[in-house]
Scaffold this motif. Sequence first.
Motif, PDB file in Angstrom:
ATOM      1  N   TRP A   4       0.827  -1.202   0.000  1.00 29.51           N
ATOM      2  CA  TRP A   4       0.000   0.000   0.000  1.00 29.51           C
ATOM      3  C   TRP A   4       0.864   1.255   0.000  1.00 29.51           C
ATOM      4  O   TRP A   4       2.055   1.200   0.292  1.00 29.51           O
ATOM      5  N   LEU A   5       0.218   2.388  -0.236  1.00 30.61           N
ATOM      6  CA  LEU A   5       0.830   3.706  -0.065  1.00 30.61           C
ATOM      7  C   LEU A   5      -0.176   4.542   0.712  1.00 30.61           C
ATOM      8  O   LEU A   5      -1.356   4.607   0.339  1.00 30.61           O
ATOM      9  N   LEU A   6       0.272   5.141   1.815  1.00 31.03           N
ATOM     10  CA  LEU A   6      -0.568   6.000   2.653  1.00 31.03           C
ATOM     11  C   LEU A   6       0.017   7.402   2.641  1.00 31.03           C
ATOM     12  O   LEU A   6       1.216   7.579   2.876  1.00 31.03           O
ATOM     13  N   LYS A   7      -0.845   8.371   2.376  1.00 31.33           N
ATOM     14  CA  LYS A   7      -0.398   9.763   2.291  1.00 31.33           C
ATOM     15  C   LYS A   7      -0.767  10.528   3.552  1.00 31.33           C
ATOM     16  O   LYS A   7      -1.830  10.314   4.134  1.00 31.33           O
ATOM     17  N   THR A   8       0.111  11.458   3.916  1.00 26.58           N
ATOM     18  CA  THR A   8      -0.149  12.320   5.054  1.00 26.58           C
ATOM     19  C   THR A   8       0.533  13.668   4.854  1.00 26.58           C
ATOM     20  O   THR A   8       1.580  13.756   4.213  1.00 26.58           O
ATOM     21  N   GLU A   9      -0.076  14.690   5.422  1.00 26.10           N
ATOM     22  CA  GLU A   9       0.555  16.009   5.478  1.00 26.10           C
ATOM     23  C   GLU A   9       1.580  15.955   6.610  1.00 26.10           C
ATOM     24  O   GLU A   9       1.226  15.690   7.762  1.00 26.10           O
ATOM     25  N   PRO A  10       2.867  16.169   6.328  1.00 35.15           N
ATOM     26  CA  PRO A  10       3.873  16.029   7.384  1.00 35.15           C
ATOM     27  C   PRO A  10       3.680  17.006   8.539  1.00 35.15           C
ATOM     28  O   PRO A  10       4.119  16.722   9.656  1.00 35.15           O
ATOM     29  N   GLU A  11       3.002  18.127   8.298  1.00 40.31           N
ATOM     30  CA  GLU A  11       2.745  19.068   9.399  1.00 40.31           C
ATOM     31  C   GLU A  11       1.722  18.502  10.386  1.00 40.31           C
ATOM     32  O   GLU A  11       1.689  18.885  11.542  1.00 40.31           O
ATOM     33  N   GLU A  12       0.869  17.584   9.908  1.00 43.69           N
ATOM     34  CA  GLU A  12      -0.149  16.985  10.772  1.00 43.69           C
ATOM     35  C   GLU A  12       0.327  15.677  11.405  1.00 43.69           C
ATOM     36  O   GLU A  12       0.080  15.412  12.568  1.00 43.69           O
ATOM     37  N   PHE A  13       0.962  14.830  10.611  1.00 40.25           N
ATOM     38  CA  PHE A  13       1.503  13.555  11.102  1.00 40.25           C
ATOM     39  C   PHE A  13       2.618  13.148  10.160  1.00 40.25           C
ATOM     40  O   PHE A  13       2.378  12.810   9.007  1.00 40.25           O
ATOM     41  N   TRP A  15       6.595  11.208   9.250  1.00 37.46           N
ATOM     42  CA  TRP A  15       7.359   9.987   9.457  1.00 37.46           C
ATOM     43  C   TRP A  15       7.995   9.997  10.851  1.00 37.46           C
ATOM     44  O   TRP A  15       7.967   8.995  11.564  1.00 37.46           O
ATOM     45  N   ALA A  16       8.550  11.138  11.250  1.00 35.34           N
ATOM     46  CA  ALA A  16       9.154  11.246  12.582  1.00 35.34           C
ATOM     47  C   ALA A  16       8.115  10.967  13.671  1.00 35.34           C
ATOM     48  O   ALA A  16       8.426  10.311  14.674  1.00 35.34           O
ATOM     49  N   ASP A  17       6.888  11.452  13.478  1.00 33.90           N
ATOM     50  CA  ASP A  17       5.819  11.173  14.447  1.00 33.90           C
ATOM     51  C   ASP A  17       5.524   9.674  14.501  1.00 33.90           C
ATOM     52  O   ASP A  17       5.345   9.113  15.587  1.00 33.90           O
ATOM     53  N   GLN A  18       5.461   9.038  13.327  1.00 34.75           N
ATOM     54  CA  GLN A  18       5.192   7.597  13.278  1.00 34.75           C
ATOM     55  C   GLN A  18       6.286   6.831  14.013  1.00 34.75           C
ATOM     56  O   GLN A  18       5.998   5.936  14.802  1.00 34.75           O
ATOM     57  N   VAL A  19       7.535   7.200  13.780  1.00 38.60           N
ATOM     58  CA  VAL A  19       8.662   6.539  14.446  1.00 38.60           C
ATOM     59  C   VAL A  19       8.550   6.709  15.962  1.00 38.60           C
ATOM     60  O   VAL A  19       8.773   5.753  16.724  1.00 38.60           O
ATOM     61  N   LYS A  20       8.187   7.904  16.430  1.00 35.10           N
ATOM     62  CA  LYS A  20       8.077   8.178  17.867  1.00 35.10           C
ATOM     63  C   LYS A  20       7.018   7.314  18.546  1.00 35.10           C
ATOM     64  O   LYS A  20       7.118   7.058  19.744  1.00 35.10           O
ATOM     65  N   ARG A  21       6.014   6.855  17.813  1.00 34.97           N
ATOM     66  CA  ARG A  21       4.940   6.044  18.406  1.00 34.97           C
ATOM     67  C   ARG A  21       5.432   4.649  18.792  1.00 34.97           C
ATOM     68  O   ARG A  21       4.789   3.957  19.570  1.00 34.97           O
ATOM     69  N   GLY A  22       6.561   4.248  18.232  1.00 34.51           N
ATOM     70  CA  GLY A  22       7.146   2.960  18.606  1.00 34.51           C
ATOM     71  C   GLY A  22       6.258   1.781  18.266  1.00 34.51           C
ATOM     72  O   GLY A  22       5.490   1.805  17.308  1.00 34.51           O
TER      73      GLY A  22
END
Length: 139
Positions: A4-13, A15-22
């Motif tokens: 899959w490919l999932l899109k996000t506005e980096p200002e809202e969420f 890659w760094a945020d995803q990594v921080k969620r562990g």
Amino acid sequence: MAYWLLKTEPEEFSWADQVKRGKKGEPWSGVRNFAARRHLQEMKKGEKFFFYHTGEEKRIVGIGEIIREAFPDPSAKEGDWVAVQTIADKPLPKPVTLAAVKAEPTLADMALVKYGRLSVQPVSDAQWQTICRMGGLKP
């Protein structure tokens, strides 16, 4: 296994945020498009996805994994919307820009090229392998 490919506005969420969620991950919520919802419903635990930054960046920056299949979207006030739980797997050593995807003839049929506004998209095996190579990973 599907990709899959999932899109996000980096200002809202981002890659760094995803990594921080562990390992607990994050619900991929807020999707309000019927085609995108259908794709979320098709996702299976363990499947991989490209993490795509929209907006000014327009590039694939990492690979994530689905850790929980579709469940009611906690951000939906009404309607039959769903979310999936996602975690970060690995960053792409070399982010792959939208311009690079469009310049690669073998990716001409990719949903990212044909349906630019769709926020949740399927990715074929061949497309997955090509993007991984472009991003500096062995597929």
